[in-house]
Scaffold this motif. Structure first.
Motif, PDB file in Angstrom:
ATOM      1  N   GLN A  31       0.730  -1.227   0.295  1.00 41.63           N
ATOM      2  CA  GLN A  31       0.604   0.196   0.518  1.00 41.63           C
ATOM      3  C   GLN A  31       0.528   1.033   0.068  1.00 41.63           C
ATOM      4  O   GLN A  31       1.617   1.519   0.911  1.00 41.63           O
ATOM      5  CB  GLN A  31      -0.903   0.206   1.074  1.00 41.63           C
ATOM      6  N   ALA A  78      -3.419   4.529  -5.720  1.00 43.47           N
ATOM      7  CA  ALA A  78      -4.305   4.502  -5.145  1.00 43.47           C
ATOM      8  C   ALA A  78      -4.561   5.108  -3.367  1.00 43.47           C
ATOM      9  O   ALA A  78      -3.639   4.204  -2.643  1.00 43.47           O
ATOM     10  CB  ALA A  78      -5.875   3.475  -5.492  1.00 43.47           C
ATOM     11  N   HIS A  79      -4.780   6.329  -2.671  1.00 44.37           N
ATOM     12  CA  HIS A  79      -5.396   6.254  -1.403  1.00 44.37           C
ATOM     13  C   HIS A  79      -6.009   6.484  -0.802  1.00 44.37           C
ATOM     14  O   HIS A  79      -6.494   7.929  -2.133  1.00 44.37           O
ATOM     15  CB  HIS A  79      -3.490   6.750  -1.536  1.00 44.37           C
ATOM     16  N   MET A  80      -5.926   6.976   0.312  1.00 41.13           N
ATOM     17  CA  MET A  80      -6.899   8.428   1.360  1.00 41.13           C
ATOM     18  C   MET A  80      -6.488   9.154   1.132  1.00 41.13           C
ATOM     19  O   MET A  80      -5.028   9.373   1.631  1.00 41.13           O
ATOM     20  CB  MET A  80      -7.856   7.292   2.248  1.00 41.13           C
ATOM     21  N   LEU A 140      -0.726   6.190   5.375  1.00 40.89           N
ATOM     22  CA  LEU A 140      -1.523   5.619   5.157  1.00 40.89           C
ATOM     23  C   LEU A 140      -2.643   6.824   4.414  1.00 40.89           C
ATOM     24  O   LEU A 140      -3.300   6.582   2.887  1.00 40.89           O
ATOM     25  CB  LEU A 140      -2.246   4.051   4.306  1.00 40.89           C
ATOM     26  N   ARG A 177      -5.162   7.228   6.480  1.00 42.23           N
ATOM     27  CA  ARG A 177      -6.672   7.170   6.643  1.00 42.23           C
ATOM     28  C   ARG A 177      -6.781   7.487   8.411  1.00 42.23           C
ATOM     29  O   ARG A 177      -5.497   7.576   8.756  1.00 42.23           O
ATOM     30  CB  ARG A 177      -6.459   5.099   6.563  1.00 42.23           C
ATOM     31  N   ARG A 178      -7.554   7.620   8.264  1.00 43.75           N
ATOM     32  CA  ARG A 178      -8.142   8.760   9.919  1.00 43.75           C
ATOM     33  C   ARG A 178      -7.372   7.779  10.722  1.00 43.75           C
ATOM     34  O   ARG A 178      -7.952   5.978  11.265  1.00 43.75           O
ATOM     35  CB  ARG A 178      -9.859   8.707   9.340  1.00 43.75           C
ATOM     36  N   PRO A 204     -11.632  -1.607  -0.050  1.00 42.29           N
ATOM     37  CA  PRO A 204     -10.230  -1.490   0.231  1.00 42.29           C
ATOM     38  C   PRO A 204      -9.732  -2.224   0.762  1.00 42.29           C
ATOM     39  O   PRO A 204     -10.674  -2.914   1.656  1.00 42.29           O
ATOM     40  CB  PRO A 204     -10.025   0.184   1.005  1.00 42.29           C
ATOM     41  N   GLY A 205      -7.809  -3.017   0.835  1.00 42.61           N
ATOM     42  CA  GLY A 205      -7.829  -3.892   1.918  1.00 42.61           C
ATOM     43  C   GLY A 205      -7.825  -3.652   3.726  1.00 42.61           C
ATOM     44  O   GLY A 205      -7.984  -4.298   4.379  1.00 42.61           O
ATOM     45  N   VAL A 206      -7.142  -2.187   3.744  1.00 45.38           N
ATOM     46  CA  VAL A 206      -6.881  -1.063   4.592  1.00 45.38           C
ATOM     47  C   VAL A 206      -8.186  -1.429   5.707  1.00 45.38           C
ATOM     48  O   VAL A 206      -8.396  -1.750   7.110  1.00 45.38           O
ATOM     49  CB  VAL A 206      -6.899  -0.163   4.919  1.00 45.38           C
ATOM     50  N   GLU A 207      -9.816  -1.425   5.612  1.00 40.23           N
ATOM     51  CA  GLU A 207     -10.607  -1.088   5.983  1.00 40.23           C
ATOM     52  C   GLU A 207     -11.822  -1.945   5.119  1.00 40.23           C
ATOM     53  O   GLU A 207     -12.787  -0.709   4.706  1.00 40.23           O
ATOM     54  CB  GLU A 207     -11.203   0.774   5.943  1.00 40.23           C
ATOM     55  N   ASN A 266     -15.833   6.976   0.499  1.00 41.94           N
ATOM     56  CA  ASN A 266     -14.252   6.992  -0.042  1.00 41.94           C
ATOM     57  C   ASN A 266     -13.255   6.417   0.557  1.00 41.94           C
ATOM     58  O   ASN A 266     -12.291   5.309   0.967  1.00 41.94           O
ATOM     59  CB  ASN A 266     -13.679   7.605  -0.340  1.00 41.94           C
ATOM     60  N   SER A 267     -13.797   5.886   2.047  1.00 44.45           N
ATOM     61  CA  SER A 267     -12.707   5.270   3.183  1.00 44.45           C
ATOM     62  C   SER A 267     -12.501   3.678   2.699  1.00 44.45           C
ATOM     63  O   SER A 267     -12.215   2.903   3.053  1.00 44.45           O
ATOM     64  CB  SER A 267     -13.047   5.540   4.437  1.00 44.45           C
ATOM     65  N   TYR A 268     -14.370   3.032   2.342  1.00 42.68           N
ATOM     66  CA  TYR A 268     -14.726   1.858   2.438  1.00 42.68           C
ATOM     67  C   TYR A 268     -14.346   1.595   0.451  1.00 42.68           C
ATOM     68  O   TYR A 268     -15.341   0.728   0.549  1.00 42.68           O
ATOM     69  CB  TYR A 268     -16.017   1.617   2.710  1.00 42.68           C
ATOM     70  N   GLU A 320     -12.034   1.348  -3.015  1.00 38.36           N
ATOM     71  CA  GLU A 320     -10.944   1.416  -3.167  1.00 38.36           C
ATOM     72  C   GLU A 320     -10.687   2.869  -4.309  1.00 38.36           C
ATOM     73  O   GLU A 320     -11.658   2.190  -5.626  1.00 38.36           O
ATOM     74  CB  GLU A 320     -10.269   0.562  -3.624  1.00 38.36           C
ATOM     75  N   SER A 321      -9.669   3.487  -4.476  1.00 39.33           N
ATOM     76  CA  SER A 321      -9.693   4.682  -5.277  1.00 39.33           C
ATOM     77  C   SER A 321      -8.754   5.450  -4.975  1.00 39.33           C
ATOM     78  O   SER A 321      -7.981   5.358  -3.420  1.00 39.33           O
ATOM     79  CB  SER A 321     -11.101   5.485  -6.077  1.00 39.33           C
TER      80      SER A 321
END
Lengths: 764, 312
Positions: free
Chosen positions: A584, A607-609, A618, A620-621, B20-23, B68-70, B72-73
C-alpha cells in the motif's frame, strides 16, 4: 504666568471652539537648531498627556531633562532655563512641577475624546498643544526650535506611531533637490476622466525614453469621492519611492489643485483648460506657473474631444523638454490594435498641445527630461506575481475578483493558456481556494490570489491544504482592514492572520516580497517551497507593491535563472519504494526530513486516501495517540528541514557597522533605501535590514544585539512585525507605524527615523 | 511516458477490487442507507470497467464522508461543504480522471449550497451523489435542509418551521444536465443511474435517498418506491425542461406524503460541459495540466520574450 496659566489658555481655545491655528503663521521653518537640537514630545491620542520634553544641546547631551510626570509648563521653564544657562552643561533634571498632575486630570475631563476620527482628534489636540506652545514661548526663536523638531508619538497597545507636527499642521517640509534630478508629474481629475490610462501612457513614454519611473495612484479622497490622480516620479537613476513634491500637474478639475497644494512648490507648473467651465475661474496659487491650454478644443481639432488628455501630454512634453517622439512610441503601443488612423490622430493631438505651449507661453520652466539608451520594462507587483507564476510552471489559477489582487488574475488570463495552463473564476473565495486545491491534488502547480477579506474565507480550507500536505501558493495582496476597511488603501495588517490564522497548529511558509521584481522571484520560490515541502505558502504583497508601476532592467526577470523543483513526486516506477509490506502506498510516510512522496490520481498502484482528519501514513483517519504525535512532529519537521536547506536571509542596506538598525518588511524597502540616502546626507548612518521571509525567517538576534537603536518600520497600527522581532530577539525595539492608508514616502520616513534615532540617543 | 498510465488501461474489473484492503468493513449503523450507495458505486465502477486508480472520489463531512474510506480509489475526504470545488478542479486538471463527489444533504444543500448551484451552472463533467437522509446523522439527529416541515429534532423541538429544500428543482434551475433520484433500498436502479451519471458528459446530480434508522426513525425506509420511468402513471419527457420541472416538483411534494418517486428526471445531452467549452475555445489543453512537467523538452525560456515585450 502662573503655573497652570498655559492650560487655562488652552482651555479657552477649546471652549471657544477656535480652530485657528496660531502656529500656522510660522509655516515652514528652517530647522537650524538654536541651542536646542531636539525636542521629543509624547502625547496620548485621547487626551493630552504631556509626558516629557527632552532638550539637548548641539553635542547631544541632555541640557534640561524633564521626567515623566512633567508638564509642558515645566518644559517651557526648562527651555527658558536652558537659554539662561547656555554655557552650563549641567541642567536641573528632576524638578517636579506642582501644576502637572492637575493639568493632566483636567485634560482628561475636558478634551473632546468622543466622536471624530482618531486623526481628527489628534489634529485637534495638537492644535491646542501648538497654541499652548505659542503662548508659552515668548521667544519665537525658542518656539521655532521646538516646533521644527516636534513629533507626537501615539501609543497604541505597546506600539506607537510617530507623526511630525509640521506634517499634521502645515504639510510636509519640502526637500526640493535632495534626490538626483528626480522629476514629479501628475494628472488628476474625476474618476472616469481617463486619468489612469493617460498616466500609464506617459509612464510608458518615459520608460521607453530610458528613464526610471515610479508611479502611484490617488484613488480616493480626503474630502469626498470622485477625485483620482496618477503620479509619476522619474529620474535617470533608479527611483524607489514617492516624494512630497509635484513639479508639473495636469489638473482637469479645480479640486486636483486643491488636493495637491501640499506638494506643489513655487517652481511648479499647472496645466489646465481654462475653457472648461469648471476651470474658468481657477486660481493658480501664488508663485506657481499656470498654463492655460485649450485641451478640449485642440483635441476636437485633431479628431475628437476624447483625446484631450493626450493634448495635455503633448503640452507636458513641451513644459518638461521631453522629446515627443517617446510619447509617439507609447501612443503607438497603446493604440496600435485600433488602427493607424487612431494612432495618427493621437500623435497629432499631442503635437497640437506641444505647439500651443511653445507658441503661447514664454515661460521657461527650466525642466529638461533627458533621455538615455537604457532598455527598461515597466510593470506592477500584481503583474510580476502573475509573470512569476507562469515562469514557475503554474498551470492552474482559481480566484475571485477583489481589489487589489484582481490584476494577478487578469494578467494570467490569456497568457497562462499558452503554456498549458488554465484560469478559473470561482463563485467565491471559499470555492477559489478549494478549486486551486483540487487542481493541486490532481498534479497541477496551482495558485490563488486574494486580499484580506478573501484570506478570511480561505482560512477554512487552509488547514485542509496543510494537513493533507498539498502544495499550494496563496497570494494575499494586503489592503487596509478589517472587514471591508479601505479597499484601495495601503496596509500591512494581515501578518498575524497569515502566521497564525486557522484553528489548530500547522506549519506554513510566509513570504513577503519587498520590491516589484522580488514579487516575480518570490512567486517562483513559493512554488518550489510549496512542492518541495508539500506545504501551503502564503505570498504576501501589499497594495503599494501591487498597484505601483516601476521600471526595471529586463535582466531583473531573467527566465534562464528560473528553476523548477517539484519535490518528491512518484510515478509507477518509483512508487514501489514508498509502499508498505502490504503493497500500500504511503502518502504520509514518516521520514527523517518530514517530507513524504506524492502520487497524483491516475498513477498506477498509487490509490490512497487523504483527509482533513488526523491520519496515519496511509492517509487513513486515526485517533491513535502515538500516530497523532508522529504526524504532528513530521509536519513540523518539514519546517526544520526547510530552515536548514533553504536560504532565508534578509536583504541588507546602508552601513553594516552603524549603531542604528532599521528593520522592515514588504514594500517599505523602497522608501527606506531612499531615506538612507537622505539621512546619509545629513550625517546619520543607518543599517537597514529588509526582511522578505516572515516564516521561516532570518535570525536577527545578532544584528539587534549589535545595535544601540533598533527601529521597526511597518504599515500597521500595532507593530505586528515589531512584536515578532521582540519575541525572536528578546529585545525591545522602537516602532514606526503608519496606518492612515498611505504608504511611507522617503522624506517622511527619513524624518521619523531621524527623530527615533535621536530620541533614543537622548534617552540613553 | 504519461505520468497517468492508469487512465489508459483497458481491463475488466471485478466489483471486489473496489473494496480496500485496509478498511473493508464500513462502520455505518446496521440498516443504514449508505451501504446501498457504496454497493451501487462499486457495481457501477465495475460495469464501466474503471480501474481504482483512474477514479477520484471526493467527499464532504458526515456519515456519507466515509464513502471513499470504503471504496478503493484515489480518495479525498475534504471539509464540510467543499467537496464540489475540489472535485471539479481535479477533473479540469486531469480530464482523464473519473471524478465523483459525494456528501450529505447538509453538506451539499446547506453549507455547500453555493458550490452546488455553481457547479451545476457551470456543468462540470462529474457526478455528484447527495446522501439525502433528511437529518444530520453524524452529529446525532439535528434538523437538516431536507427535513420536512414540522419535523421535530433536538434543535427544532417544536418542529421545523422551514419548508425543506427542493433539491431536484434547485438542481434543474441551477443548470445540472443530468438529474436523478434513487434510493438505497433499490440498489439495481441506483447502480444503473450511477453508470449513466458517470457516462454523462456534464454535471450529473443524484439525490440518493438513504434512510437513517438511528436518528431519523420517523422517516420511512423509502419503500415502497416507484420508478417514474417504468410506471405508466407518470408520463413525461425527461429531455423536456418544463415537463421535468413539473415531475420534480410533484416528487418533492409527495415524498412527505409517503409516496417515494425515483428515477431519471432530466437529461440534456446537448449542453457541452465546462471543460468541453473551454477546450473548444483553446483556453484549456486536452492533456492533463500536470503532464508537461514530465516533458524534458519543455521550452521555459519562451516565457521571457513573450512576456517582457509587453512591458516595454
Amino acid at each position: 504666568m502662573g503655573q497652570v496659566a498655559w492650560w487655562e489658555s488652552a482651555a479657552s481655545v477649546l471652549d471657544r471652539g477656535d480652530t485657528t491655528l496660531p502656529g500656522h503663521e510660522w509655516g515652514i521653518l528652517d530647522a537650524e537648531p538654536v541651542g536646542v537640537t531636539d525636542v521629543v514630545h509624547h502625547v496620548g491620542s485621547a487626551d493630552i498627556e504631556l509626558i516629557r520634553l527632552v532638550l539637548v544641546n548641539n553635542s547631544g547631551v541632555p541640557r534640561g531633562r524633564v521626567a515623566d510626570s512633567e508638564s509642558l509648563h515645566g518644559s517651557f521653564l526648562a527651555v527658558k532655563r536652558s537659554e539662561r544657562e547656555q554655557s552650563t552643561e549641567d541642567g536641573d533634571a528632576d524638578t517636579d512641577y506642582a501644576g502637572a498632575s492637575d493639568a493632566r486630570r483636567r485634560s482628561r475631563r475636558r478634551l473632546p475624546v468622543s466622536g471624530g476620527s482618531p486623526e481628527a482628534r489628534l489634529l485637534w489636540n495638537n492644535r491646542i498643544l501648538l497654541h499652548i506652545l505659542s503662548v508659552c514661548c515668548k521667544s519665537s526663536r525658542i518656539f521655532e526650535a521646538i516646533y521644527s523638531r516636534l513629533y507626537i508619538t501615539v501609543p497604541t497597545r505597546g506600539a506607537s506611531s510617530r507623526v511630525s507636527f509640521r506634517r499634521l499642521l502645515v504639510g510636509p517640509q519640502k526637500r526640493v533637490g535632495h534626490m538626483p534630478a528626480d522629476f514629479n508629474w501628475a494628472i488628476g481629475g474625476e474618476a472616469g476622466d481617463g486619468i489612469d490610462s493617460t498616466g500609464k501612457i506617459f509612464a510608458q513614454a518615459l520608460s521607453r525614453a530610458g528613464r526610471h519611473v515610479f508611479t502611484s495612484k490617488d484613488f480616493a479622497s480626503r474630502i469626498r469621492g470622485g477625485y483620482t490622480a496618477y503620479k509619476i516620479r522619474t529620474s535617470v537613476d533608479p527611483v524607489q519611492s514617492v516624494v512630497d513634491r509635484l513639479d508639473v500637474l495636469i489638473a482637469l478639475t479645480p479640486r486636483t489643485i486643491e488636493e495637491n497644494l501640499d506638494e506643489l512648490h513655487e517652481n511648479s507648473v499647472i496645466v489646465y483648460d481654462g475653457e472648461r467651465t469648471t476651470m474658468a475661474n481657477v486660481e493658480i496659487p501664488e508663485g506657481m506657473t499656470g498654463l492655460d491650454v485649450p485641451l478640449k478644443r485642440l483635441a476636437e481639432e485633431a479628431g475628437g474631444a476624447i483625446m484631450r488628455n493626450v493634448v495635455a501630454l503633448g503640452a507636458a512634453c513641451e513644459v518638461t523638454g521631453f522629446p515627443i517622439e517617446n510619447l509617439d512610441s507609447a501612443l503607438e503601443k497603446r493604440f496600435a490594435s485600433k488602427g493607424q488612423a487612431l494612432v495618427d490622430n493621437n500623435k497629432e493631438a499631442a503635437r497640437s498641445g506641444q505647439d500651443y505651449v511653445a507658441e503661447a507661453s514664454d515661460v521657461d520652466t527650466g525642466y529638461e527630461l533627458e533621455t538615455t539608451d537604457a532598455d527598461y520594462v515597466l510593470l506592477n507587483g500584481d503583474e510580476a506575481i502573475g509573470m512569476g507564476a507562469i515562469a514557475a510552471g503554474c498551470k492552474f489559477y482559481a480566484g475571485y475578483p477583489i481589489t487589489p489582487a484582481t490584476d494577478v488574475m487578469e494578467y494570467l488570463v490569456g497568457r497562462i493558456e499558452r503554456f498549458g495552463g488554465h484560469v478559473v473564476q470561482a463563485e467565491d473565495e471559499l470555492s477559489a481556494i478549494n478549486i486551486a486545491l483540487g487542481a493541486a491534488r490532481a498534479g497541477a502547480r496551482s495558485m490563488t490570489a486574494t486580499s484580506g477579506p478573501g484570506i478570511d474565507l480561505m482560512t477554512e480550507t487552509f488547514g485542509l491544504v496543510a494537513t493533507s500536505e498539498t502544495p499550494l501558493v496563496i497570494v494575499d495582496v494586503m489592503r487596509s482592514g478589517p472587514s471591508t476597511g479601505m479597499p484601495t488603501k495601503q496596509e500591512q495588517g494581515d501578518l498575524n492572520g497569515l502566521l497564525y490564522g486557522g484553528h489548530g497548529e500547522i506549519p506554513r511558509f510566509v513570504l513577503a516580497p519587498t520590491t516589484i521584481s522580488e514579487c516575480f522571484w518570490k512567486t517562483i520560490e513559493a512554488f518550489n517551497l510549496a512542492e518541495k515541502y508539500q506545504t501551503p505558502v502564503y505570498l504576501t504583497a501589499d497594495l503599494s507593491l501591487a498597484v505601483t508601476e516601476q521600471t526595471f532592467s529586463p535582466e531583473a526577470f531573467d527566465m534562464d535563472n528560473v528553476e523548477i523543483d517539484r519535490g518528491k513526486v512518484v510515478d509507477e516506477e518509483t512508487i514501489e519504494e514508498w509502499q508498505n509490506e502490504k503493497g500500500q502506498f504511503q502518502p504520509h510516510a514518516l521520514t527523517d526530513d518530514g517530507v513524504s512522496p506524492r502520487a497524483f490520481p491516475g498513477t498506477i498502484d498509487g490509490a490512497h486516501m487523504s483527509t482533513g482528519l488526523e491520519h496515519d501514513e496511509l492517509g487513513r483517519r486515526t485517533e491513535d495517540t502515538g500516530m497523532r504525535v508522529e504526524q504532528v512532529d513530521k509536519r513540523n519537521r518539514k519546517v526544520e528541514t526547510a530552515r536548514e536547506a533553504e536560504d532565508w536571509g534578509p536583504r541588507e542596506f546602508g552601513d553594516p557597522d552603524s549603531d542604528s538598525l532599521v528593520i522592515s518588511w514588504g514594500s517599505n524597502e523602497g522608501p527606506m533605501t531612499e531615506a538612507i540616502e537622505i539621512l546619509d546626507d545629513e550625517g546619520i548612518d543607518l543599517r537597514f535590514i529588509s526582511v522578505p521571509y516572515v516564516f521561516p525567517r532570518p535570525d536577527l538576534t545578532e544584528a539587534v544585539e549589535a545595535a544601540e537603536t533598533v527601529v521597526v518600520v511597518e504599515c500597521n497600527a500595532t507593530g505586528q512585525f515589531a512584536d515578532i522581532v521582540e519575541h525572536d530577539t528578546l529585545t525591545r525595539v522602537e516602532r514606526i507605524n503608519k496606518y492612515d492608508g498611505v504608504r511611507f514616502d522617503a522624506d517622511e520616513l527619513a524624518a521619523e527615523i531621524e527623530a527615533a534615532v535621536q530620541e533614543q540617543e537622548v534617552i540613553q | 511516458m504519461s505520468a497517468f498510465s492508469a487512465i489508459s488501461e483497458d481491463i475488466e474489473h471485478d466489483r471486489n477490487e473496489y473494496t480496500p484492503g485496509v478498511e473493508p468493513q464500513p462502520t455505518w449503523c446496521p440498516g443504514c442507507g449508505d451501504f446501498g450507495v457504496l454497493k451501487a458505486l462499486k457495481g457501477a465502477a465495475a460495469e464501466l470497467g474503471l480501474s481504482p486508480e483512474e477514479m477520484l472520489v471526493c467527499t464532504g463531512i458526515g456519515c456519507s464522508g466515509k464513502l471513499n474510506s470504503y471504496f478503493e480509489s484515489y480518495g479525498f475526504h475534504t471539509i464540510h461543504g467543499r467537496s464540489l470545488p475540489i472535485a471539479r478542479a481535479a477533473k479540469l486538471a486531469n480530464p482523464g480522471l473519473t471524478v465523483v463527489a459525494a456528501g450529505g444533504d447538509g453538506d451539499g444543500y446547506g453549507i455547500g449550497g453555493n458550490h452546488f448551484s455553481h457547479s451545476a451552472r457551470e456543468n462540470h463533467d462529474m457526478t455528484y451523489i447527495v446522501f439525502n437522509n433528511e437529518i444530520f446523522g453524524l452529529t446525532k439527529g439535528q434538523t437538516s435542509p431536507t427535513s420536512p416541515k414540522g419535523h421535530k429534532s433536538k434543535t427544532q423541538p417544536h418542529g421545523s418551521a422551514k419548508d425543506p429544500i427542493r433539491p431536484l428543482s434547485q438542481s434543474l434551475t441551477a443548470g445540472a444536465s443530468y438529474i436523478a433520484r434513487t434510493a438505497a433500498v433499490n440498489p439495481n436502479q441506483a447502480k444503473d443511474i450511477i453508470v449513466e451519471a458517470i457516462e454523462h458528459d456534464g454535471f450529473s446530480h443524484i439525490d440518493f435517498l438513504t434512510q437513517c434508522p438511528t436518528w431519523n426513525k420517523d422517516a420511512k425506509q423509502y419503500v415502497p418506491y416507484i420508478d417514474i420511468n417504468d410506471s405508466e402513471d407518470y408520463e413525461f419527457d425527461r429531455t423536456n425542461r418544463a415537463e421535468a420541472s413539473e415531475m420534480m416538483y410533484e416528487t418533492e411534494t409527495v415524498l412527505h406524503e409517503g409516496t417515494v418517486l425515483t428515477g431519471r428526471y432530466y437529461v440534456d445531452e446537448e449542453r457541452p460541459s465546462y471543460g468541453q467549452e473551454k477546450r473548444a475555445i483553446g483556453e484549456m489543453p486536452e492533456e492533463p495540466l500536470a503532464e508537461r512537467y514530465f516533458d524534458d523538452d519543455h521550452e521555459w525560456d519562451r516565457v521571457y520574450d513573450t512576456f517582457l515585450d509587453r512591458h516595454k
